[in-house]
Design an enzyme around this catalytic site. Structure first.
Site, short mmCIF file in Angstrom:
data_model
loop_
_atom_site.label_atom_id
_atom_site.label_comp_id
_atom_site.label_asym_id
_atom_site.label_seq_id
_atom_site.Cartn_x
_atom_site.Cartn_y
_atom_site.Cartn_z
N LYS A 68 -1.07 7.76 -7.13
CA LYS A 68 -0.68 9.13 -7.48
C LYS A 68 -1.72 10.12 -6.96
CE LYS A 68 1.34 9.33 -11.53
NZ LYS A 68 1.21 9.17 -12.99
N ARG A 101 -3.26 12.31 -16.25
CA ARG A 101 -2.26 11.34 -15.79
C ARG A 101 -2.90 10.09 -15.23
NH1 ARG A 101 0.94 14.73 -11.42
NH2 ARG A 101 2.60 13.23 -11.84
N GLY A 147 5.85 3.39 -16.05
CA GLY A 147 5.95 3.44 -17.50
C GLY A 147 4.93 2.60 -18.23
N MET A 188 1.47 2.93 -18.18
CA MET A 188 0.27 3.59 -18.68
C MET A 188 0.59 5.01 -19.13
SD MET A 188 -2.55 1.89 -16.29
CE MET A 188 -1.72 2.55 -14.90
N ARG A 230 5.63 9.31 -3.54
CA ARG A 230 5.16 7.99 -3.08
C ARG A 230 6.26 7.38 -2.23
NH1 ARG A 230 5.73 5.79 -9.08
NH2 ARG A 230 7.89 6.39 -9.19
N HIS A 266 14.82 -31.81 -9.43
CA HIS A 266 15.69 -32.33 -8.37
C HIS A 266 16.82 -31.36 -8.07
CE1 HIS A 266 19.12 -34.72 -6.81
NE2 HIS A 266 18.16 -35.30 -6.10
N SER A 272 5.66 -34.17 13.31
CA SER A 272 6.35 -33.21 12.46
C SER A 272 5.73 -33.31 11.07
CB SER A 272 7.85 -33.52 12.41
OG SER A 272 8.48 -32.62 11.53
N CYS A 283 8.75 -29.88 8.94
CA CYS A 283 10.11 -30.07 8.46
C CYS A 283 10.20 -30.16 6.95
CB CYS A 283 10.74 -31.31 9.10
SG CYS A 283 9.84 -32.81 8.72
N TYR A 290 7.31 -25.24 16.30
CA TYR A 290 8.53 -24.85 15.60
C TYR A 290 8.42 -25.11 14.10
CZ TYR A 290 9.78 -29.81 15.39
OH TYR A 290 9.78 -31.15 15.12
P1 ADP Z 1 4.45 8.58 -14.71
O1 ADP Z 1 3.43 7.82 -13.95
O2 ADP Z 1 4.93 7.87 -15.91
O3 ADP Z 1 5.53 9.09 -13.82
P2 ADP Z 1 3.26 11.17 -14.60
O4 ADP Z 1 1.79 11.27 -14.60
O5 ADP Z 1 3.92 11.34 -13.30
O6 ADP Z 1 3.68 9.85 -15.31
O7 ADP Z 1 3.78 12.27 -15.62
C1 ADP Z 1 5.08 12.28 -16.11
C2 ADP Z 1 5.73 13.62 -15.92
O8 ADP Z 1 4.97 14.64 -16.54
C3 ADP Z 1 5.81 14.05 -14.47
O9 ADP Z 1 6.95 13.59 -13.86
C4 ADP Z 1 5.85 15.54 -14.57
O10 ADP Z 1 7.17 15.98 -14.65
C5 ADP Z 1 5.12 15.84 -15.84
N1 ADP Z 1 3.81 16.39 -15.45
C6 ADP Z 1 2.67 15.73 -15.18
N2 ADP Z 1 1.69 16.57 -14.84
C7 ADP Z 1 2.21 17.80 -14.91
C8 ADP Z 1 1.69 19.13 -14.65
N3 ADP Z 1 0.43 19.31 -14.27
N4 ADP Z 1 2.51 20.15 -14.83
C9 ADP Z 1 3.78 19.95 -15.22
N5 ADP Z 1 4.33 18.77 -15.48
C10 ADP Z 1 3.56 17.69 -15.32
MG MG Z 2 5.46 10.23 -12.38
MG MG Z 3 3.09 7.03 -17.10
#
Ligand code: ADP
Ligand code: MG
Ligand code: MG
Length: 902
Positions: free
Chosen positions: A29, A98, A107, A109, A343, A459, A786, A854, A874
């Site tokens: 990220k 984040r 989802g 962390m 990404r 088997h 082989s 083989c 091969y």
């Molecule tokens: P995940 O890895 O679970 O996608 P993110 O770090 O991307 O978590 O955060 C989840 C959501 O929070 C993002 O999709 C975004 O919409 C919102 N978000 C994160 N940072 C900001 C920010 N600086 N301003 C506004 N919304 C944010």
């Molecule tokens: Mg995200």
């Molecule tokens: Mg997250």
């Protein structure tokens, strides 16, 4: 202090300092936020705390020296860039904190939004938003909720419960109906929940909020679900996560604000177009939480045309820059677009091929890169038929997806019944507790195999994978009763004749027939879909990439095939010969009786008679195969398995004889048989009388096979075809064994071949470790090697293939002694070393020695790369795996930079 700072290790990077290649340090990220910043895209300013800081924190339990100071400095420059101070009562800067690791762990962390809000700054925020109280209190209640849950482990349900109550009190189910007063009251309720669970007030100090949130993100790396996910996805446990501190932008400021996610192409099919969801007046987490219904991204065009156009422009720019499908997260604050994440996006196997093809068309990547972007596992997935599960089918049991695919059919419990019904053109599913070699015909006849015991190397699993047949193994909720011809599952009884459906990819079992769609990719390989003349993006992309792989690869790809039909199919799949034609099954069925006579022969002439009767049958087998493989080499392995496999089981025979004796019947013949079976009983048959040992012990057996091969080849030559037999002697451990067989074989060949022009090579399997270690000597008597990597693995590790998986492989996988079963993917360091030694010493002794493999490994993507590196000529694999091996052999060249490693 100044001197101290200059020696500090750098733990914090401004977004302007990073780039997309720094994923190890900044996480995915953070690296991509930096990349977008440097592209000049609208990213809210911010900075990234490195994975190294996280690693240090996780090992020592405290923040590394210098980190706090660096955060302070970056926060100050962020504040001056934004013209606001974190949590300022009049005009607060707010940030999100984040997580973001090197590999995406969706989802797994934590993220905390709106850090910097407190009882004062919430008022300032409202004033700055033009007196938008509702927005300010909504942001504050979100902070307490996320902070409470992720930083202080307050149970999330408590907050949700309070939110529901507020909505109920208002008589609504929509968050947006809560006004500023409702939200103010909700904040009070949230704070009480916070105190109840943490014993302290919700922290009002903005900097304390920030530090605690950063620490919580560090710690989320070791949350239980994250640990489990990493284990499953084989992500190393010590990478740590980076932490991104990003200025908040607000999608919840009113109807002209909102938040969304998008893909630059369809990640399901790869089709070009606009794919995404948008939610007006919301913060990011609402989209995924599914609290309110999102609208398709296209509708943004009506809502905010200028942001929409800008977004599409950015998406095109990102694709061009990353040269791949990207997924993105964005927010619109009062008509201003902000990019929050991008990404390279995950995609299905089909989309991977289609997108790679499209990117070549668009001139963004070349064909080498396209080849690099797809893999054999994806191709294999595309070659299986699939269930159409749109009509709510519920599985009744779940076993191990042992061999992928989807099969529906009539339940049968015996091999014989499977063959019978299949002959009537019925689809059958063979159901057994577990299978054994005697079930082979039934397995061939069946559409799918379902067992209640055994794992991925049982088997049933291994044989089914070899045949490309769907198999679910180890479905232990199923109670199989073979004599009664029924099984029970989930309180229901399924009788012979009932229909079940099994999914060998997911391991799920369904009652009744689930409709199945054939694979277009297989239809293409079989020649029934012409890529030039159909409008099918997937087939065209597969065709194009396969053609390129074939042009690139140095490894030839052969197939393991024992019948003309298999050989023909493999040839359509692109096989360039047969690398392993097993002769065992040619001794089963009707011919069993002849084999019994051969083994039990006592009187002179008896054995010769049996061999003479077998000769024409064998010859016909080989003629059929040579005919199909006209012009291509065919490696025939002389008979390998232990003798007792051709005789009835000892216990059963003993019981029969005892019963017959009791009844006073004449049992002389049975007694003789029993005595023979006793005589030949082995404690360790896999290490016993098999392979070349059998050939040296039973006079005439190998000679008969050699004669059948040579005669079949000559017959083909007379009919104007080209047969290229290669006779392969199994289980050789010493050159003397091979020399003995060779001397006899050469005489027969010379006599049969005469001036027909047929050439017969003689070589050996390298499957006993001693053979690998004396390869220089063995090469003196062999024109080819082989590698039988199944036995080489079994004997190299001392693992009994039929027993070990269920017994302890799970534990070995858990302990990380190996990451994948060495029977599935070659053990490069150990068994692979034996292969290397034998290849080098064999070639040194006999330049031009042909080298192949083989075992099952010949069709395993990783192993194919290894065999390319070692310089084999091969690989040979089951027909179904041939396209996978072709693709991976091409990829191996591209990945080693096109160099020929020999
Ligand atoms: P995940 O890895 O679970 O996608 P993110 O770090 O991307 O978590 O955060 C989840 C959501 O929070 C993002 O999709 C975004 O919409 C919102 N978000 C994160 N940072 C900001 C920010 N600086 N301003 C506004 N919304 C944010
Ligand atoms: Mg995200
Ligand atoms: Mg997250």
């Amino acid at each position: 202090m100044a001197a101290q700072e200059t020696v500090d290790h750098k733990y914090v990077y401004d977004f302007s300092e990073g780039n997309k290649d720094l994923k190890d340090l900044l996480g995915g990220k953070g690296a991509n936020l930096a990349e977008m910043t440097n592209l000049g895209l609208p990213v809210p300013p911010g900075f990234t705390i490195t994975t190294e800081a996280c690693q240090a924190y996780l090992t020592t339990g405290r923040e590394p020296d210098g980190l706090a100071g660096q955060i302070e400095k970056h926060l100050e420059s962020l504040e001056s860039a934004m013209g606001k101070r974190l949590g300022d009562p009049q005009d607060p800067l707010l940030v999100s904190v984040r997580s973001g690791a090197k590999f995406s762990m969706p989802g797994m962390m934590e993220t905390v939004l709106n850090v910097g809000l407190n009882d004062q700054s919430v008022v300032g925020l409202s004033a700055q938003a033009g007196g938008n109280d509702r927005f300010a209190w909504d942001s504050y209640r979100r902070l307490i909720q996320m902070f409470g849950k992720t930083v202080c482990e307050v149970p999330g349900e408590e907050f949700e419960h309070a939110l529901d109550e507020a909505k109920n009190a208002k008589g609504t189910s929509n968050d947006l109906d809560l006004d500023a007063d409702d939200l103010r009251r909700l904040v009070d309720a949230y704070k009480k929940i916070f105190v109840k669970h943490t014993g302290r007030e919700f922290p009002q100090q903005p900097r304390e909020q920030l530090d605690l949130a950063i620490r919580a993100v560090f710690e989320s790396w070791n949350a239980e679900r994250a640990v489990l996910y990493r284990r499953q996805e084989r992500i190393p446990a010590d990478l740590g996560t980076a932490v991104n501190v990003v200025s908040m932008v607000f999608g919840n400021l009113g109807p002209d604000s909102g938040t969304g996610v998008a893909f630059t192409r369809d990640p399901g099919s790869g089709a070009q177009g606009i794919y995404g969801d948008y939610l007006a007046n919301a913060q990011g987490e609402d989209v995924v939480a599914g609290i309110r219904n999102t609208v398709p991204l296209q509708e943004l065009e009506q809502l905010d045309k200028s942001s929409y156009d800008e977004l599409l422009g950015i998406m095109a720019r990102l694709e061009e820059h990353y040269k791949d499908l990207c997924d993105i997260e964005f927010t619109i604050e009062r008509g201003k677009l902000w990019m929050l994440q991008t990404r390279v996006g995950k995609r299905t196997a089909a989309a991977a091929f289609v997108i790679a093809g499209q990117l070549v068309d668009e001139g963004l990547i070349d064909l080498d890169e396209a080849l690099h972007r797809v893999n054999g596992a994806q191709l294999a997935q595309l070659m299986f038929p699939r269930f159409q599960l749109d009509h709510e089918f519920q599985p009744v049991a779940k076993g191990i997806g042992a061999s992928p695919g989807a099969a529906s059919g009539t339940v049968v419990f015996t091999s014989a019944r499977a063959v019978e019904l299949a002959a009537e053109g019925r689809s059958v599913i063979l159901v057994r507790r577990e299978t054994n070699p005697d079930d082979l015909n039934g397995m061939i006849a069946a559409k799918g195999i379902l067992t209640s015991r055994g794992g991925k190397t049982s088997h049933a699993a291994v044989v089914a994978r070899g045949m490309g047949k769907t198999c679910v193994s180890g479905a232990d909720e199923i109670d199989v009763n073979v004599p009664a011809k029924r099984f029970t599952v989930a309180g229901q009884t399924v009788n012979e004749g009932d229909v079940v459906s099994i999914d060998g990819t997911t391991g799920k079992v369904y009652l009744g027939e689930v409709p199945v769609m054939p694979s277009e990719v297989v239809q293409y390989f079989e020649g029934s879909l012409d890529p030039e003349h159909i409008d099918n993006a997937l087939v065209r992309a597969v065709h194009r990439i396969m053609t390129h792989a074939d042009g690139k690869r140095r490894l030839a790809v052969r197939t393991n095939a024992d019948t003309g039909a298999d050989a023909a199919r493999a040839r359509r799949f692109g096989a360039e010969g047969i690398g392993l034609c097993r002769t065992e099954h040619m001794f089963l069925g009707d011919r069993r009786e002849l084999v019994e006579r051969l083994i039990l022969a006592r009187a002179p002439g008896e054995r010769e008679a049996a061999l003479e009767a077998l000769l024409p049958l064998q010859r016909a087998d080989f003629e059929e195969i040579f005919r199909e493989m006209d012009g291509l080499p065919v490696t025939v392995r002389l008979i390998d398995p232990p003798l007792h496999e051709f005789l009835p089981p000892l216990e059963q025979l003993a019981v029969n004889v005892a019963v017959a004796q009791e009844r006073g019947e004449d049992v002389a013949k049975e007694e003789a048989l029993l005595a023979a079976v006793r005589r030949m009983h082995e404690e360790n048959p896999m290490l016993g009388l098999r392979g070349v040992r059998l050939g040296l012990v039973i006079p005439g057996l190998f000679a008969m096979q050699v004669r059948a091969i040579a005669e079949a080849a000559v017959t083909c030559a007379r009919q104007g075809r080209v047969a290229k037999p290669e006779i392969m002697v199994p289980l050789v451990g010493a050159v003397q064994e091979l020399e003995t067989v060779r001397a006899e074989a050469e005489k027969i060949i010379a006599e049969v071949v005469g001036d027909s022009g047929v050439e017969v090579l003689i070589g050996t399997m390298i499957e006993v470790p001693r053979a690998a270690l004396t390869a220089g000597q063995i090469a003196e008597a062999a024109e080819f090697f082989s590698f039988g990597t199944n036995d080489l693995t079994q004997m190299g590790w001392g693992f009994s293939r039929d027993d070990v998986e269920g017994a302890f492989f799970w534990r070995y996988l858990e302990l990380g002694i190996f990451g994948i079963s060495p029977f599935e993917s070659i053990d490069r360091d150990g068994v692979g070393r034996l292969v290397r030694i034998a290849a080098e010493e064999g070639r040194a002794a006999r330049p031009g020695l042909k080298l192949g493999v083989c075992g099952e490994h010949g069709g395993d993507p990783d192993s194919v790369h290894f065999f390319h590196e070692v310089g084999l000529d091969y690989v040979s694999c089951s027909p179904f795996r041939v396209p996978v091996a072709r693709l991976e052999a091409g990829r191996a060249v591209v990945e080693t930079g096109g160099s020929d490693s020999r």
